[in-house]
Design a protein around this motif. Structure first.
Motif, mmCIF file in Angstrom:
data_model
loop_
_atom_site.group_PDB
_atom_site.id
_atom_site.type_symbol
_atom_site.label_atom_id
_atom_site.label_comp_id
_atom_site.label_asym_id
_atom_site.label_seq_id
_atom_site.Cartn_x
_atom_site.Cartn_y
_atom_site.Cartn_z
ATOM 1 N N ILE A 44 -6.136 9.548 7.688
ATOM 2 C CA ILE A 44 -5.980 8.288 8.424
ATOM 3 C C ILE A 44 -7.112 7.330 8.059
ATOM 4 C CG2 ILE A 44 -6.008 7.233 10.721
ATOM 5 C CD1 ILE A 44 -4.612 9.861 11.709
ATOM 6 N N ALA A 45 -8.335 7.845 7.968
ATOM 7 C CA ALA A 45 -9.487 7.001 7.620
ATOM 8 C C ALA A 45 -9.332 6.412 6.221
ATOM 9 C CB ALA A 45 -10.782 7.801 7.720
ATOM 10 N N THR A 46 -8.783 7.186 5.291
ATOM 11 C CA THR A 46 -8.577 6.688 3.921
ATOM 12 C C THR A 46 -7.563 5.548 3.923
ATOM 13 O OG1 THR A 46 -9.104 8.870 3.033
ATOM 14 C CG2 THR A 46 -7.962 7.359 1.560
ATOM 15 N N LEU A 47 -6.468 5.711 4.659
ATOM 16 C CA LEU A 47 -5.487 4.622 4.762
ATOM 17 C C LEU A 47 -6.107 3.428 5.469
ATOM 18 C CD1 LEU A 47 -2.760 3.251 4.543
ATOM 19 C CD2 LEU A 47 -2.055 4.509 6.612
ATOM 20 N N ALA A 48 -6.831 3.657 6.543
ATOM 21 C CA ALA A 48 -7.466 2.562 7.293
ATOM 22 C C ALA A 48 -8.386 1.751 6.386
ATOM 23 C CB ALA A 48 -8.235 3.111 8.494
ATOM 24 N N ALA A 49 -9.118 2.419 5.508
ATOM 25 C CA ALA A 49 -10.013 1.718 4.587
ATOM 26 C C ALA A 49 -9.223 0.824 3.638
ATOM 27 C CB ALA A 49 -10.858 2.724 3.806
ATOM 28 N N GLU A 50 -8.072 1.290 3.168
ATOM 29 C CA GLU A 50 -7.233 0.467 2.275
ATOM 30 C C GLU A 50 -6.690 -0.753 3.023
ATOM 31 O OE1 GLU A 50 -7.019 0.447 -0.836
ATOM 32 O OE2 GLU A 50 -7.748 2.441 -1.353
ATOM 33 N N PRO A 58 -0.004 16.233 17.505
ATOM 34 C CA PRO A 58 1.360 15.787 17.744
ATOM 35 C C PRO A 58 1.680 14.511 16.966
ATOM 36 C CG PRO A 58 -0.016 15.147 19.586
ATOM 37 C CD PRO A 58 -0.891 15.943 18.644
ATOM 38 N N ILE A 59 2.939 14.347 16.672
ATOM 39 C CA ILE A 59 3.396 13.173 15.938
ATOM 40 C C ILE A 59 3.318 11.944 16.853
ATOM 41 C CG2 ILE A 59 5.407 12.115 14.825
ATOM 42 C CD1 ILE A 59 6.302 15.013 14.103
ATOM 43 N N LEU A 84 4.486 13.050 4.776
ATOM 44 C CA LEU A 84 3.291 13.083 5.619
ATOM 45 C C LEU A 84 2.622 11.705 5.679
ATOM 46 C CD1 LEU A 84 1.655 15.097 7.331
ATOM 47 C CD2 LEU A 84 0.231 15.504 5.316
ATOM 48 N N GLY A 85 2.806 10.906 4.637
ATOM 49 C CA GLY A 85 2.269 9.543 4.638
ATOM 50 C C GLY A 85 2.864 8.685 5.745
ATOM 51 N N CYS A 86 4.084 9.009 6.189
ATOM 52 C CA CYS A 86 4.692 8.287 7.308
ATOM 53 C C CYS A 86 3.913 8.548 8.589
ATOM 54 C CB CYS A 86 6.144 8.729 7.501
ATOM 55 S SG CYS A 86 7.234 8.363 6.119
ATOM 56 N N LEU A 87 3.512 9.800 8.797
ATOM 57 C CA LEU A 87 2.762 10.139 10.009
ATOM 58 C C LEU A 87 1.390 9.490 9.987
ATOM 59 C CD1 LEU A 87 3.605 13.920 10.503
ATOM 60 C CD2 LEU A 87 4.920 11.890 11.136
ATOM 61 N N VAL A 88 0.781 9.464 8.814
ATOM 62 C CA VAL A 88 -0.526 8.820 8.661
ATOM 63 C C VAL A 88 -0.396 7.327 8.962
ATOM 64 C CG1 VAL A 88 -2.355 8.289 7.003
ATOM 65 C CG2 VAL A 88 -1.338 10.570 7.042
ATOM 66 N N SER A 89 0.657 6.713 8.452
ATOM 67 C CA SER A 89 0.878 5.278 8.688
ATOM 68 C C SER A 89 1.103 4.983 10.165
ATOM 69 C CB SER A 89 2.080 4.801 7.870
ATOM 70 O OG SER A 89 1.829 4.958 6.490
ATOM 71 N N ALA A 90 1.873 5.828 10.836
ATOM 72 C CA ALA A 90 2.150 5.625 12.260
ATOM 73 C C ALA A 90 0.908 5.855 13.115
ATOM 74 C CB ALA A 90 3.275 6.551 12.714
ATOM 75 N N ALA A 91 -0.069 6.590 12.583
ATOM 76 C CA ALA A 91 -1.295 6.889 13.327
ATOM 77 C C ALA A 91 -2.430 5.915 13.000
ATOM 78 C CB ALA A 91 -1.736 8.322 13.032
ATOM 79 N N ILE A 145 0.866 -1.174 0.000
ATOM 80 C CA ILE A 145 0.000 0.000 0.000
ATOM 81 C C ILE A 145 0.906 1.228 0.000
ATOM 82 C CG2 ILE A 145 -1.776 1.313 1.229
ATOM 83 C CD1 ILE A 145 -2.798 -1.338 2.377
ATOM 84 N N ILE A 146 0.862 1.978 -1.083
ATOM 85 C CA ILE A 146 1.682 3.173 -1.228
ATOM 86 C C ILE A 146 0.939 4.342 -0.592
ATOM 87 C CG2 ILE A 146 2.723 4.758 -2.896
ATOM 88 C CD1 ILE A 146 3.108 2.250 -4.706
ATOM 89 N N VAL A 147 1.622 5.015 0.340
ATOM 90 C CA VAL A 147 1.007 6.089 1.121
ATOM 91 C C VAL A 147 1.774 7.390 0.851
ATOM 92 C CG1 VAL A 147 0.168 6.770 3.404
ATOM 93 C CG2 VAL A 147 0.550 4.340 2.901
ATOM 94 N N PRO A 148 1.340 8.161 -0.161
ATOM 95 C CA PRO A 148 2.039 9.408 -0.473
ATOM 96 C C PRO A 148 1.854 10.469 0.612
ATOM 97 C CG PRO A 148 0.710 8.664 -2.327
ATOM 98 C CD PRO A 148 0.300 7.865 -1.122
ATOM 99 N N GLY A 149 2.675 11.482 0.524
ATOM 100 C CA GLY A 149 2.591 12.606 1.455
ATOM 101 C C GLY A 149 1.844 13.780 0.849
#
Length: 133
Positions: free
Chosen positions: A47-53, A109-110, A68-75, A6-10
């Motif tokens: 985050i919800a979009t990544l969670a759905a994938e 916060p991160i 920014l995709g790294c922060l979304v992935s970590a969250a 799953i590719i998570v762009p920033g």
């Protein structure tokens, strides 16, 4: 075991010459996260979009994130952690730095909690968007 990349762009997505776009063409089974608005990101929505994938993945997910995709992935919500086999987090964005664009401040916060899946972070000591520390 086959993984679901799953590719998570920033922020602002990754253009055709970006390494994530090149990997997407080399990994035919890869899924790319498509955000509603790449210019004005909303943390909960991203985050919800990544969670759905991750939810849709039929095999364990391999998150391939940038900036920014790294922060979304970590969250990613804890209940989905069991569906992730690993993550590659490249050049995480520091949205807490004083000169961070205003539209990114909603991602602070991160998340600093340990992730329960294999994770590789790729960073450099000269990244203007995130200090190595």
């Amino acid at each position: 075991m086959r993984l679901q990349p799953i590719i998570v762009p920033g922020w602002k997505d990754s253009g055709p010459g970006h390494w994530q776009s090149q990997w997407e063409t080399m990994l035919p089974q890869a899924v790319r996260v498509r955000q509603r608005d790449w210019e004005n990101p909303v943390c909960a929505e991203w985050i919800a979009t990544l969670a759905a994938e991750v939810e849709r993945a039929r095999t364990p997910a391999l998150l391939i994130a940038h900036s920014l995709g790294c922060l979304v992935s970590a969250a990613l919500p804890v209940p989905l952690w069991h569906k992730v086999a690993g993550a590659l987090l490249v050049a995480p964005a520091d949205v807490e730095r004083p000169d961070a664009p205003e539209c990114l401040r909603g991602f602070a916060p991160i998340a600093r909690r340990p992730l329960p899946f294999q994770t590789v972070v790729v960073a450099s000591d000269d990244d203007p968007y995130c200090a190595l520390a």
